[in-house]
Design a protein around this motif. Structure first.
Motif, PDB file in Angstrom:
ATOM      1  N   LEU A 191       0.833  -1.220   0.000  1.00 53.55           N
ATOM      2  CA  LEU A 191       0.000   0.000   0.000  1.00 53.55           C
ATOM      3  C   LEU A 191       0.859   1.258   0.000  1.00 53.55           C
ATOM      4  O   LEU A 191       0.602   2.190  -0.755  1.00 53.55           O
ATOM      5  CB  LEU A 191      -0.929  -0.030   1.220  1.00 53.55           C
ATOM      6  CG  LEU A 191      -2.030   0.998   1.391  1.00 53.55           C
ATOM      7  CD1 LEU A 191      -1.585   2.254   2.119  1.00 53.55           C
ATOM      8  CD2 LEU A 191      -2.718   1.366   0.081  1.00 53.55           C
ATOM      9  N   SER A 192       1.898   1.273   0.824  1.00 53.68           N
ATOM     10  CA  SER A 192       2.700   2.486   0.935  1.00 53.68           C
ATOM     11  C   SER A 192       3.723   2.621  -0.182  1.00 53.68           C
ATOM     12  O   SER A 192       4.191   3.723  -0.459  1.00 53.68           O
ATOM     13  CB  SER A 192       3.415   2.537   2.287  1.00 53.68           C
ATOM     14  OG  SER A 192       2.469   2.635   3.323  1.00 53.68           O
ATOM     15  N   ALA A 193       4.100   1.506  -0.797  1.00 58.43           N
ATOM     16  CA  ALA A 193       5.148   1.562  -1.827  1.00 58.43           C
ATOM     17  C   ALA A 193       4.592   1.896  -3.206  1.00 58.43           C
ATOM     18  O   ALA A 193       5.324   2.377  -4.063  1.00 58.43           O
ATOM     19  CB  ALA A 193       5.886   0.227  -1.890  1.00 58.43           C
ATOM     20  N   LEU A 245       5.247  -4.702  11.498  1.00 60.62           N
ATOM     21  CA  LEU A 245       3.935  -4.129  11.226  1.00 60.62           C
ATOM     22  C   LEU A 245       4.094  -2.989  10.217  1.00 60.62           C
ATOM     23  O   LEU A 245       5.019  -2.191  10.307  1.00 60.62           O
ATOM     24  CB  LEU A 245       3.345  -3.584  12.529  1.00 60.62           C
ATOM     25  CG  LEU A 245       1.897  -3.073  12.432  1.00 60.62           C
ATOM     26  CD1 LEU A 245       0.927  -4.237  12.203  1.00 60.62           C
ATOM     27  CD2 LEU A 245       1.491  -2.322  13.704  1.00 60.62           C
ATOM     28  N   ASN A 246       3.190  -2.926   9.245  1.00 58.54           N
ATOM     29  CA  ASN A 246       3.196  -1.773   8.339  1.00 58.54           C
ATOM     30  C   ASN A 246       1.781  -1.477   7.854  1.00 58.54           C
ATOM     31  O   ASN A 246       0.831  -2.199   8.156  1.00 58.54           O
ATOM     32  CB  ASN A 246       4.193  -1.976   7.189  1.00 58.54           C
ATOM     33  CG  ASN A 246       3.797  -3.105   6.253  1.00 58.54           C
ATOM     34  OD1 ASN A 246       2.657  -3.208   5.814  1.00 58.54           O
ATOM     35  ND2 ASN A 246       4.755  -3.968   5.943  1.00 58.54           N
ATOM     36  N   ARG A 247       1.670  -0.392   7.079  1.00 56.48           N
ATOM     37  CA  ARG A 247       0.350   0.109   6.698  1.00 56.48           C
ATOM     38  C   ARG A 247      -0.465  -0.902   5.882  1.00 56.48           C
ATOM     39  O   ARG A 247      -1.688  -0.909   5.921  1.00 56.48           O
ATOM     40  CB  ARG A 247       0.487   1.430   5.928  1.00 56.48           C
ATOM     41  CG  ARG A 247      -0.826   2.176   5.764  1.00 56.48           C
ATOM     42  CD  ARG A 247      -0.663   3.564   5.190  1.00 56.48           C
ATOM     43  NE  ARG A 247       0.125   4.469   5.996  1.00 56.48           N
ATOM     44  CZ  ARG A 247      -0.295   5.038   7.127  1.00 56.48           C
ATOM     45  NH1 ARG A 247      -1.511   4.812   7.580  1.00 56.48           N
ATOM     46  NH2 ARG A 247       0.493   5.842   7.802  1.00 56.48           N
ATOM     47  N   SER A 248       0.226  -1.770   5.151  1.00 57.42           N
ATOM     48  CA  SER A 248      -0.512  -2.737   4.324  1.00 57.42           C
ATOM     49  C   SER A 248      -1.311  -3.735   5.164  1.00 57.42           C
ATOM     50  O   SER A 248      -2.215  -4.386   4.654  1.00 57.42           O
ATOM     51  CB  SER A 248       0.453  -3.479   3.394  1.00 57.42           C
ATOM     52  OG  SER A 248       1.080  -2.553   2.541  1.00 57.42           O
ATOM     53  N   HIS A 249      -0.961  -3.865   6.439  1.00 61.61           N
ATOM     54  CA  HIS A 249      -1.764  -4.738   7.303  1.00 61.61           C
ATOM     55  C   HIS A 249      -3.055  -4.047   7.738  1.00 61.61           C
ATOM     56  O   HIS A 249      -3.966  -4.682   8.260  1.00 61.61           O
ATOM     57  CB  HIS A 249      -0.983  -5.101   8.579  1.00 61.61           C
ATOM     58  CG  HIS A 249       0.362  -5.707   8.293  1.00 61.61           C
ATOM     59  ND1 HIS A 249       1.522  -5.270   8.866  1.00 61.61           N
ATOM     60  CD2 HIS A 249       0.728  -6.704   7.453  1.00 61.61           C
ATOM     61  CE1 HIS A 249       2.549  -5.974   8.423  1.00 61.61           C
ATOM     62  NE2 HIS A 249       2.083  -6.846   7.551  1.00 61.61           N
ATOM     63  N   LEU A 250      -3.103  -2.738   7.555  1.00 60.19           N
ATOM     64  CA  LEU A 250      -4.196  -1.934   8.122  1.00 60.19           C
ATOM     65  C   LEU A 250      -5.193  -1.481   7.058  1.00 60.19           C
ATOM     66  O   LEU A 250      -6.277  -0.996   7.367  1.00 60.19           O
ATOM     67  CB  LEU A 250      -3.598  -0.726   8.860  1.00 60.19           C
ATOM     68  CG  LEU A 250      -2.467  -1.108   9.847  1.00 60.19           C
ATOM     69  CD1 LEU A 250      -1.771   0.125  10.379  1.00 60.19           C
ATOM     70  CD2 LEU A 250      -2.994  -1.976  10.983  1.00 60.19           C
ATOM     71  N   PHE A 296       9.153   9.961  -0.521  1.00 58.83           N
ATOM     72  CA  PHE A 296       8.297   8.793  -0.685  1.00 58.83           C
ATOM     73  C   PHE A 296       8.286   8.116   0.684  1.00 58.83           C
ATOM     74  O   PHE A 296       9.317   8.129   1.341  1.00 58.83           O
ATOM     75  CB  PHE A 296       8.887   7.967  -1.825  1.00 58.83           C
ATOM     76  CG  PHE A 296       9.089   6.493  -1.633  1.00 58.83           C
ATOM     77  CD1 PHE A 296       8.009   5.634  -1.529  1.00 58.83           C
ATOM     78  CD2 PHE A 296      10.374   5.937  -1.571  1.00 58.83           C
ATOM     79  CE1 PHE A 296       8.201   4.261  -1.384  1.00 58.83           C
ATOM     80  CE2 PHE A 296      10.559   4.575  -1.433  1.00 58.83           C
ATOM     81  CZ  PHE A 296       9.484   3.734  -1.330  1.00 58.83           C
ATOM     82  N   PRO A 297       7.215   7.585   1.252  1.00 60.79           N
ATOM     83  CA  PRO A 297       5.910   7.387   0.636  1.00 60.79           C
ATOM     84  C   PRO A 297       4.891   8.513   0.873  1.00 60.79           C
ATOM     85  O   PRO A 297       3.788   8.407   0.355  1.00 60.79           O
ATOM     86  CB  PRO A 297       5.408   6.109   1.325  1.00 60.79           C
ATOM     87  CG  PRO A 297       5.970   6.170   2.695  1.00 60.79           C
ATOM     88  CD  PRO A 297       7.302   6.859   2.548  1.00 60.79           C
ATOM     89  N   GLU A 298       5.258   9.553   1.606  1.00 58.08           N
ATOM     90  CA  GLU A 298       4.259  10.576   1.941  1.00 58.08           C
ATOM     91  C   GLU A 298       3.589  11.161   0.710  1.00 58.08           C
ATOM     92  O   GLU A 298       2.414  11.530   0.737  1.00 58.08           O
ATOM     93  CB  GLU A 298       4.913  11.709   2.749  1.00 58.08           C
ATOM     94  CG  GLU A 298       5.166  11.383   4.216  1.00 58.08           C
ATOM     95  CD  GLU A 298       6.384  10.490   4.426  1.00 58.08           C
ATOM     96  OE1 GLU A 298       7.051  10.133   3.432  1.00 58.08           O
ATOM     97  OE2 GLU A 298       6.662  10.124   5.575  1.00 58.08           O
TER      98      GLU A 298
END
Ligand SMILES: Nc1nc2c(c(=O)[nH]1)N[C@H]1C(S)=C(S)[C@@H](COP(=O)(O)OP(=O)(O)OC[C@H]3O[C@@H](n4cnc5c(=O)[nH]c(N)nc54)[C@H](O)[C@@H]3O)O[C@H]1N2
Ligand SMILES: Nc1nc2c(c(=O)[nH]1)N[C@H]1C(S)=C(S)[C@@H](COP(=O)(O)OP(=O)(O)OC[C@H]3O[C@@H](n4cnc5c(=O)[nH]c(N)nc54)[C@H](O)[C@@H]3O)O[C@H]1N2
Ligand SMILES: [Mo]
Length: 767
Positions: free
Chosen positions: A480-482, A506-511, A734-736
């Protein structure tokens, strides 16, 4: 509920972290880097444990650094430590002490975690047990390995076609795990194997295989000691490949000229203070770039073409002194048509595209004229543009004119990103596999792999968005973030029935997840891997095609982690595929996997024996040996037109780049030390004159907009930092800023998101 909240994506935050700015550095590394490394490792794991791990890093038979893919020396390795400041950060993140177990996930809802920044999410720690998010549940809950894998297998069985599942890979996965993963995916029935390479060096792979017959670089580390000239284009080695500075220092000490082409004056390209030499007679810094071409974003193709045109003129004036005619005659094709093309070009038009002075380009052309051993290095500054493939082919044209390939001290050096991204592709992680690979799989494993090509990253996102794909499985990474167009991708992932991540942290793709979601926690590089009572090691391939072993040594953070190999084999067993493959044997003994790799993939003869050699072994490389495996067995000149990206008066060209304190979406800290930007990531670097035109002052706050395809994309609240960058060009991290990268804006041929040429507008929010 607003759309963004439904997708669990935080509104762009307007709380800032406390930006301060200072003077950008004009040299890299040195004592500060050593001090910083020690501080980081002490804080995360304590000095003694930290140093003991670092001493094994990149040593023969030790742990391959999970950071970048820069190679290790074949011969003597430094006893003081064969690693860099950013390798230390990578290790500290991986071996940090925080274990996220069921209690952590019970305490924090998915929504709550999703409102944190990537930095805050990453700092939570390593995932300690398999977790499951039920439909409509607010929290992840624990699940057994058997149940988790059973659910995945059920979902895969339910699909109308295997092509409704997508299997992503990030570039840290070992050769052994990657080989089994692609085997499992193909035995299941699809080639939907997108990988991070699609967003990274795909453009290099495409350009190089078409022109030189191999999608990898041709040089070895030794070549840097013999080069007369090194070109460094679109790359920031001081931050992203710090150990490359050792090679550049050696090149320099042997008399090489270095030419850097970059919109920013990057510290690591200007001078290097080798931390290994601090306090020695060599302690002083080595200045690196002899010529610094502060080019406009995406001006590279025009620049290289202008240089080639000038070389051609020099050659006309002094026949047989500039071009290598023997090489051109014997080894290449398309020379005459390339010259005809050059004859039609206007030097002034090309120069105008670069934003550079005619003088500086003529000077560099003069320097190039006399050199015969040239190495061309590049990274994301060349690959992430619409014309990336053509630009890289233009670089190849330059090397061909000079006969600077297939001999010592010369050749191509696309500097890879993830530590095993090159190995994963060699192992068959590829949505567009060659017929040869599929034939070989069929022969060795006695099943018919699918022949239809699968989705790459961008097409996978579109397929999920359009609900053509329903299960998303990721072997590592942070999809998701990449990926580009964050809101679009978030919706794509949310459309899935099931999203699964094999992850360390843990990263944003889990959320941002499908109807159901599963996290499978795996061992990392530094962890000891014991299977069936015996210790295993894995292998990886670095940026220069050297395959070598990597063996973790730390006790895993929890007893409930599995190796990636074990996860693939267990899942394959749960799926009851018709192909008869002895998955359990592979988990029990990784040597058996390597035997099958040897049987399937060329270049791995005696794999188990040679991978045990202290420095590993080199894979065959035609271009290195002056042997071009194109359809005609000749290296190819290419003809293409350089065209500038047109900007309207209010538009800027934005590159999304890495700070000194991150590894892709893993944010180590909030500083970008070499650029003098501290304690804030939501910044936009901008030229003083442009700021004046826009009525902006240093530290004003702006919103950023992109309008490609009639869609409005917004990134709110970025602080303007006055920076030495060419006019009309801006830089964000990146990734902002990925929310602004349009899904449709991709490189021709490679389909790589054009994340270094995003057209934006900006609006002042407050002073
Ligand atoms: N510490 C650390 N190491 C890493 C990574 C990390 O995030 N952190 N990431 C790894 C990965 S996966 C990769 S792919 C590599 C990435 O390594 P790099 O490619 O060095 O990474 P970027 O920050 O994307 O930097 C691109 C550079 O290109 C320049 N640039 C941008 N646009 C243009 C252009 O149009 N023309 C030219 N000539 N230059 C341009 C930028 O100013 C910047 O210096 O690093 C790997 N190593
Ligand atoms: N705008 C913009 N976007 C970009 C880029 C850019 O320059 N600009 N660069 C692109 C590039 S070059 C790349 S390579 C991609 C990177 O894309 P990805 O590879 O998808 O992203 P990473 O941030 O490297 O992934 C980090 C996550 O990997 C997991 N991980 C770490 N180590 C391991 C491991 O050993 N095993 C497993 N299973 N998981 C692990 C952790 O959970 C961690 O959170 O991003 C791309 N996106
Ligand atoms: Mo990358």
């Amino acid at each position: 509920m607003s759309k963004k909240n439904k997708l669990n994506l935080a509104e762009n935050p307007d709380h800032f972290t406390g930006l301060t700015t200072g003077k950008p550095a004009n040299k890299a590394a040195g004592l500060k880097a050593v001090k910083n490394s020690l501080k980081i490792i002490s804080a995360e794991v304590g000095l003694v444990k930290g140093i003991s791990v670092l001493n094994q890093l990149n040593q023969k038979g030790g742990i391959d650094c999970p950071g970048c893919a820069w190679p290790d020396p074949d011969d003597e390795r430094s006893k003081l430590g064969e690693y860099c400041e950013n390798g230390v950060k990578a290790i500290a993140e991986e071996i940090g002490k925080h274990a996220l177990d069921a209690a952590f996930f019970a305490e924090h809802s998915v929504y709550e975690l999703s409102q944190l920044t990537d930095y805050e999410i990453g700092k939570k720690g390593r995932i300690a047990q398999p977790m499951y998010l039920a439909p409509s549940a607010s929290h992840y809950s624990p699940i057994s390995w058997d149940k988790a894998l059973g659910k995945i297998a059920d979902n895969l069985h339910k699909l109308n076609s295997p092509d409704e599942a997508i299997f992503y890979t990030s570039g840290r996965t070992s050769n052994e795990a990657a080989f089994l993963y692609q085997l499992f995916v193909r035995a299941y029935g699809t080639n939907n194997l997108p990988d991070c390479s699609n967003m990274c060096h795909e453009s290099s792979g495409k350009a190089l295989s078409q022109t030189l017959g191999i999608g990898k670089g041709s040089v070895t580390l030794k070549d840097f000691e013999k080069a007369e000239l090194v070109l460094i284009m679109g790359q920031n080695p001081g931050t992203n490949h710090p150990r490359m500075l050792n090679a550049l220092q050696k090149a320099k000490r042997n008399g090489a000229i270095i030419i850097s082409i970059n919109p920013l004056k990057e510290a690591g390209l200007m001078a290097y203070n080798n931390p290994q030499e601090v306090g020695t007679v060599f302690g002083a810094s080595t200045s690196l770039s002899d010529h610094y071409m502060q080019i406009r974003i995406n001006g590279d193709m025009a620049l290289i073409q202008a240089l080639n045109l000038l070389l051609y003129r020099h050659e006309k004036n002094n026949p047989n002194t500039v071009f290598d005619h023997k090489f051109i005659n014997e080894k290449t094709e398309g020379f005459e048509s390339y010259l005809q093309h050059l004859d039609q070009l206007s030097l002034d038009d090309l120069i105008a595209q670069t934003g550079l002075s005619k003088d500086s380009i003529e000077t560099v052309a003069q320097v190039l004229s006399n050199k015969k051993r040239i190495i061309a290095c590049w990274a994301m500054g060349l690959t992430q543009h619409k014309n990336a493939v053509d630009t890289i082919k233009e670089v190849v044209n330059l090397l061909l004119l000079k006969g600077s390939i297939g001999k010592a001290g010369a050749g191509t050096c696309p500097v890879r990103g993830h530590s095993n991204v090159q190995g994963d592709r060699t192992m068959g992680i590829h949505e567009a596999p060659s017929e040869k690979l599929l034939d070989s799989i069929e022969q060795v494993f006695h099943f018919k792999p699918p022949r239809k090509h699968g989705f790459d990253v961008v097409n996978a996102i579109k397929a999920m968005y359009e609900r053509k794909a329903k299960v998303f499985f990721a072997m590592g990474g942070n999809f998701l973030s990449a990926t580009p167009d964050t809101l679009y991708t978030a919706e794509a992932l949310s459309n899935c029935d099931l999203t699964v991540h094999v992850s360390t942290k843990l990263n944003r793709s889990h959320l941002i997840h499908g109807k159901e979601a599963i996290i499978l926690p795996c061992l990392a590089r530094t962890d000891k891997d014991i299977q069936n009572g015996s210790e295993q090691f894995v292998s990886v391939e670095n940026s220069m095609g050297v395959v070598h072993s990597s063996k973790g040594s730390l006790p895993p953070i929890s007893q409930d982690l599995k190796s990636e190999v074990d996860i693939v084999c267990s899942l394959a067993q749960q799926c009851h595929l018709s192909a008869d493959i002895p998955w359990q044997d592979y988990t029990n003994n990784y040597d058996l996997i390597r035997d099958k790799i040897e049987a399937t993939i060329p270049g791995f003869d005696n794999y188990n024996e040679r991978v045990r050699q202290p420095s590993g072994f080199y894979l065959p490389n035609g271009a290195r040996n002056n042997n071009y495996k194109t359809s005609t067995n000749k290296a190819q000149f290419s003809v293409a037109k350089a065209e500038a990206i047109k900007l309207e008066a209010q538009e800027y060209l934005m590159m999304t780049i890495r700070s000194h304190d991150q590894f892709n979406t893993t944010i180590y800290g909030l500083d970008d030390r070499y650029r003098g930007v501290y304690n804030e990531r939501r910044v936009i670097m901008m030229n003083k004159k442009d700021m004046a035109l826009e009525g902006l002052q240093h530290l004003d706050v702006v919103d950023l907009y992109n309008y490609t395809d009639g869609q409005k994309r917004v990134a709110k609240n970025f602080i303007v930092v006055s920076y030495d960058i060419p006019s009309r060009c801006v830089a964000t991290y990146f990734p902002e800023a990925n929310v602004l990268v349009p899904i449709s804006s991709v490189a021709k041929v490679s389909n790589t998101p054009a994340s270094k040429s995003v057209i934006i507008e900006l609006k002042k929010v407050r002073g």
